[in-house]
Motif scaffolding. Sequence first.
Motif, PDB file in Angstrom:
ATOM      1  N   TRP A 188       0.829  -1.209   0.000  1.00 41.40           N
ATOM      2  CA  TRP A 188       0.000   0.000   0.000  1.00 41.40           C
ATOM      3  C   TRP A 188       0.865   1.261   0.000  1.00 41.40           C
ATOM      4  O   TRP A 188       0.603   2.212  -0.742  1.00 41.40           O
ATOM      5  CB  TRP A 188      -0.935  -0.008   1.204  1.00 41.40           C
ATOM      6  CG  TRP A 188      -1.817   1.211   1.292  1.00 41.40           C
ATOM      7  CD1 TRP A 188      -1.589   2.355   1.992  1.00 41.40           C
ATOM      8  CD2 TRP A 188      -3.065   1.400   0.608  1.00 41.40           C
ATOM      9  NE1 TRP A 188      -2.609   3.253   1.806  1.00 41.40           N
ATOM     10  CE2 TRP A 188      -3.525   2.690   0.958  1.00 41.40           C
ATOM     11  CE3 TRP A 188      -3.824   0.620  -0.249  1.00 41.40           C
ATOM     12  CZ2 TRP A 188      -4.725   3.211   0.475  1.00 41.40           C
ATOM     13  CZ3 TRP A 188      -5.018   1.131  -0.727  1.00 41.40           C
ATOM     14  CH2 TRP A 188      -5.460   2.402  -0.379  1.00 41.40           C
ATOM     15  N   ARG A 189       1.900   1.262   0.821  1.00 40.19           N
ATOM     16  CA  ARG A 189       2.778   2.435   0.891  1.00 40.19           C
ATOM     17  C   ARG A 189       3.507   2.650  -0.438  1.00 40.19           C
ATOM     18  O   ARG A 189       3.612   3.789  -0.911  1.00 40.19           O
ATOM     19  CB  ARG A 189       3.809   2.234   2.014  1.00 40.19           C
ATOM     20  CG  ARG A 189       4.641   3.481   2.299  1.00 40.19           C
ATOM     21  CD  ARG A 189       5.648   3.230   3.400  1.00 40.19           C
ATOM     22  NE  ARG A 189       6.650   2.241   2.989  1.00 40.19           N
ATOM     23  CZ  ARG A 189       7.669   1.858   3.754  1.00 40.19           C
ATOM     24  NH1 ARG A 189       7.801   2.348   4.980  1.00 40.19           N
ATOM     25  NH2 ARG A 189       8.534   0.977   3.317  1.00 40.19           N
ATOM     26  N   ASN A 190       3.982   1.562  -1.049  1.00 38.56           N
ATOM     27  CA  ASN A 190       4.653   1.686  -2.352  1.00 38.56           C
ATOM     28  C   ASN A 190       3.703   2.191  -3.419  1.00 38.56           C
ATOM     29  O   ASN A 190       4.073   3.020  -4.265  1.00 38.56           O
ATOM     30  CB  ASN A 190       5.241   0.332  -2.768  1.00 38.56           C
ATOM     31  CG  ASN A 190       6.412  -0.084  -1.901  1.00 38.56           C
ATOM     32  OD1 ASN A 190       7.026   0.742  -1.232  1.00 38.56           O
ATOM     33  ND2 ASN A 190       6.722  -1.370  -1.897  1.00 38.56           N
ATOM     34  N   HIS A 191       2.466   1.689  -3.377  1.00 36.12           N
ATOM     35  CA  HIS A 191       1.460   2.120  -4.353  1.00 36.12           C
ATOM     36  C   HIS A 191       1.171   3.615  -4.217  1.00 36.12           C
ATOM     37  O   HIS A 191       1.107   4.335  -5.221  1.00 36.12           O
ATOM     38  CB  HIS A 191       0.175   1.310  -4.147  1.00 36.12           C
ATOM     39  CG  HIS A 191      -0.923   1.671  -5.093  1.00 36.12           C
ATOM     40  ND1 HIS A 191      -0.960   1.241  -6.400  1.00 36.12           N
ATOM     41  CD2 HIS A 191      -2.049   2.442  -4.924  1.00 36.12           C
ATOM     42  CE1 HIS A 191      -2.035   1.711  -6.994  1.00 36.12           C
ATOM     43  NE2 HIS A 191      -2.710   2.445  -6.115  1.00 36.12           N
ATOM     44  N   GLN A 192       1.022   4.072  -2.980  1.00 38.13           N
ATOM     45  CA  GLN A 192       0.741   5.488  -2.750  1.00 38.13           C
ATOM     46  C   GLN A 192       1.908   6.360  -3.210  1.00 38.13           C
ATOM     47  O   GLN A 192       1.695   7.447  -3.772  1.00 38.13           O
ATOM     48  CB  GLN A 192       0.463   5.735  -1.259  1.00 38.13           C
ATOM     49  CG  GLN A 192      -0.817   5.095  -0.749  1.00 38.13           C
ATOM     50  CD  GLN A 192      -2.059   5.572  -1.492  1.00 38.13           C
ATOM     51  OE1 GLN A 192      -2.617   4.868  -2.328  1.00 38.13           O
ATOM     52  NE2 GLN A 192      -2.480   6.795  -1.193  1.00 38.13           N
ATOM     53  N   ALA A 193       3.120   5.902  -2.987  1.00 39.79           N
ATOM     54  CA  ALA A 193       4.298   6.654  -3.433  1.00 39.79           C
ATOM     55  C   ALA A 193       4.352   6.736  -4.953  1.00 39.79           C
ATOM     56  O   ALA A 193       4.671   7.798  -5.523  1.00 39.79           O
ATOM     57  CB  ALA A 193       5.565   6.001  -2.885  1.00 39.79           C
ATOM     58  N   GLN A 194       4.013   5.634  -5.628  1.00 36.91           N
ATOM     59  CA  GLN A 194       4.014   5.631  -7.097  1.00 36.91           C
ATOM     60  C   GLN A 194       2.946   6.557  -7.655  1.00 36.91           C
ATOM     61  O   GLN A 194       3.171   7.268  -8.645  1.00 36.91           O
ATOM     62  CB  GLN A 194       3.803   4.202  -7.603  1.00 36.91           C
ATOM     63  CG  GLN A 194       5.002   3.290  -7.361  1.00 36.91           C
ATOM     64  CD  GLN A 194       4.698   1.835  -7.664  1.00 36.91           C
ATOM     65  OE1 GLN A 194       3.540   1.439  -7.791  1.00 36.91           O
ATOM     66  NE2 GLN A 194       5.724   1.009  -7.754  1.00 36.91           N
ATOM     67  N   VAL A 195       1.779   6.560  -7.018  1.00 37.77           N
ATOM     68  CA  VAL A 195       0.702   7.471  -7.448  1.00 37.77           C
ATOM     69  C   VAL A 195       1.128   8.925  -7.246  1.00 37.77           C
ATOM     70  O   VAL A 195       0.903   9.784  -8.111  1.00 37.77           O
ATOM     71  CB  VAL A 195      -0.598   7.179  -6.659  1.00 37.77           C
ATOM     72  CG1 VAL A 195      -1.639   8.266  -6.920  1.00 37.77           C
ATOM     73  CG2 VAL A 195      -1.149   5.814  -7.044  1.00 37.77           C
ATOM     74  N   LYS A 196       1.766   9.204  -6.123  1.00 38.98           N
ATOM     75  CA  LYS A 196       2.202  10.568  -5.805  1.00 38.98           C
ATOM     76  C   LYS A 196       3.158  11.110  -6.847  1.00 38.98           C
ATOM     77  O   LYS A 196       3.080  12.280  -7.247  1.00 38.98           O
ATOM     78  CB  LYS A 196       2.862  10.578  -4.423  1.00 38.98           C
ATOM     79  CG  LYS A 196       3.355  11.945  -3.982  1.00 38.98           C
ATOM     80  CD  LYS A 196       4.015  11.870  -2.602  1.00 38.98           C
ATOM     81  CE  LYS A 196       4.560  13.235  -2.200  1.00 38.98           C
ATOM     82  NZ  LYS A 196       5.229  13.182  -0.857  1.00 38.98           N
ATOM     83  N   TYR A 197       4.071  10.266  -7.309  1.00 42.02           N
ATOM     84  CA  TYR A 197       5.067  10.704  -8.289  1.00 42.02           C
ATOM     85  C   TYR A 197       4.664  10.375  -9.723  1.00 42.02           C
ATOM     86  O   TYR A 197       5.486  10.432 -10.632  1.00 42.02           O
ATOM     87  CB  TYR A 197       6.421  10.071  -7.967  1.00 42.02           C
ATOM     88  CG  TYR A 197       7.008  10.582  -6.662  1.00 42.02           C
ATOM     89  CD1 TYR A 197       7.515  11.878  -6.555  1.00 42.02           C
ATOM     90  CD2 TYR A 197       7.024   9.781  -5.529  1.00 42.02           C
ATOM     91  CE1 TYR A 197       8.035  12.350  -5.363  1.00 42.02           C
ATOM     92  CE2 TYR A 197       7.542  10.242  -4.324  1.00 42.02           C
ATOM     93  CZ  TYR A 197       8.040  11.528  -4.254  1.00 42.02           C
ATOM     94  OH  TYR A 197       8.554  11.996  -3.072  1.00 42.02           O
ATOM     95  N   GLN A 198       3.389   9.988  -9.909  1.00 43.37           N
ATOM     96  CA  GLN A 198       2.784   9.785 -11.235  1.00 43.37           C
ATOM     97  C   GLN A 198       3.484   8.692 -12.042  1.00 43.37           C
ATOM     98  O   GLN A 198       3.675   8.810 -13.243  1.00 43.37           O
ATOM     99  CB  GLN A 198       2.774  11.104 -12.022  1.00 43.37           C
ATOM    100  CG  GLN A 198       1.964  12.195 -11.335  1.00 43.37           C
ATOM    101  CD  GLN A 198       1.930  13.489 -12.124  1.00 43.37           C
ATOM    102  OE1 GLN A 198       2.676  13.664 -13.084  1.00 43.37           O
ATOM    103  NE2 GLN A 198       1.072  14.410 -11.725  1.00 43.37           N
ATOM    104  N   PHE A 199       3.857   7.602 -11.337  1.00 43.04           N
ATOM    105  CA  PHE A 199       4.386   6.427 -12.037  1.00 43.04           C
ATOM    106  C   PHE A 199       3.213   5.579 -12.537  1.00 43.04           C
ATOM    107  O   PHE A 199       2.072   5.737 -12.101  1.00 43.04           O
ATOM    108  CB  PHE A 199       5.253   5.583 -11.095  1.00 43.04           C
ATOM    109  CG  PHE A 199       6.542   6.246 -10.701  1.00 43.04           C
ATOM    110  CD1 PHE A 199       7.055   7.323 -11.412  1.00 43.04           C
ATOM    111  CD2 PHE A 199       7.271   5.779  -9.612  1.00 43.04           C
ATOM    112  CE1 PHE A 199       8.237   7.937 -11.047  1.00 43.04           C
ATOM    113  CE2 PHE A 199       8.461   6.382  -9.233  1.00 43.04           C
ATOM    114  CZ  PHE A 199       8.947   7.472  -9.947  1.00 43.04           C
TER     115      PHE A 199
END
Length: 385
Positions: A188-199
Amino acid sequence: MKALFKLNMRQYSMIIALIFIVVLFQFLTGGTLLKPLNITNLILQNSYILVLAIGMVLVIITGHIDLSVGSVAAFVGAIAAILMVHLEWNPFLVIIICLLLGAVIGAWQGFWIAYVGIPAFIVTLAGMLLFRGLTLVVLKGQSIAPFPMSFQKISTGFLPNPINDGGFHTLSMIIGLALSLIFIGIEWRNHQAQVKYQFDVLPTKLFYGKLLAIFLIVNGFTYVLAMYRGIPNILVILLALIALYTFMMRKTIVGRHIYAVGGNLKAAELSGVKTKRITFGVFINMGVLAALSGLIFAARLNAATPKAGNLFELDAIAAVFIGGASAYGGVGTVIGAIVGGLVMGVMNNGMSILGLGIDWQQAIKGLVLLIAVAFDIISKKKAAS
């Protein structure tokens, strides 16, 4: 979805292959493969190869190879037997000494490879002969046994069950639930980080499906273990190693440098990476893990034998390549090596249950290894074109 699958083809293909092999042998063995007792035996029988595979994947990522790990494992097991059985030293002290011995052996081989420039194939081939011979010298051609019970528990012991509930290992289920929640939290944390940086990320429904799959697989696995005797001690050691090395390779500068050395040695040197020091360190690490593997095997066998470690290096190398590592270096993951090791382990176990002889088992394993490396080379050519 097509783009995501293409990007992660190695990872997805080996997981799909593992699932297919498990389902195939579960059907062919009439349900024996996934029985609690057999699952536990799978873990115990393949633990020392999985430990070697973790070290070997780092060696292969840097563009080298180590043919000596089986002989080093046998030699360290022999030294442990002399110290524990004949001299009656404390098992904990002997384990520390043996791991340090593995580091010294790794440093010896790493020096010739990193600083003298002799190819790893030659150095480790010489090491394979040297330490196999030293094993025979130390053991004088005879087996030494038995080890103290406290040492045997490394490979044959299980976590205690403080809750007496008629044979079901409740503590294992509690641990499984905790681990599944930790894995889900990390995803979940990795997913949120990827969404934040538009990956690029998985579609929402597939992401939630992935989380559900993690929860079911982890808890289903621990439930099967709980039906027999619970979580083996060696599985705890393996999980700790997998977590440590996965973190190192993904999140640390050392991990990035290891990939850089294997990906392009000259570019890594020009970028300021101390390539010789990285190579030297990788072989020290391999020596320590080879020593640990030798201790695990000796504890499981409850004896140090002259033929211990035979073909360990080939199984470890096969596990790494089947798990998606590149024959050219610079590509590979710890998780992939573990999955590759499980593919080999399930195949060995399934073929043994079916009564296939060792001749056919070796032939089939060789064919699987060839297909895995061919897949790597063909996919690279397609990517280049």
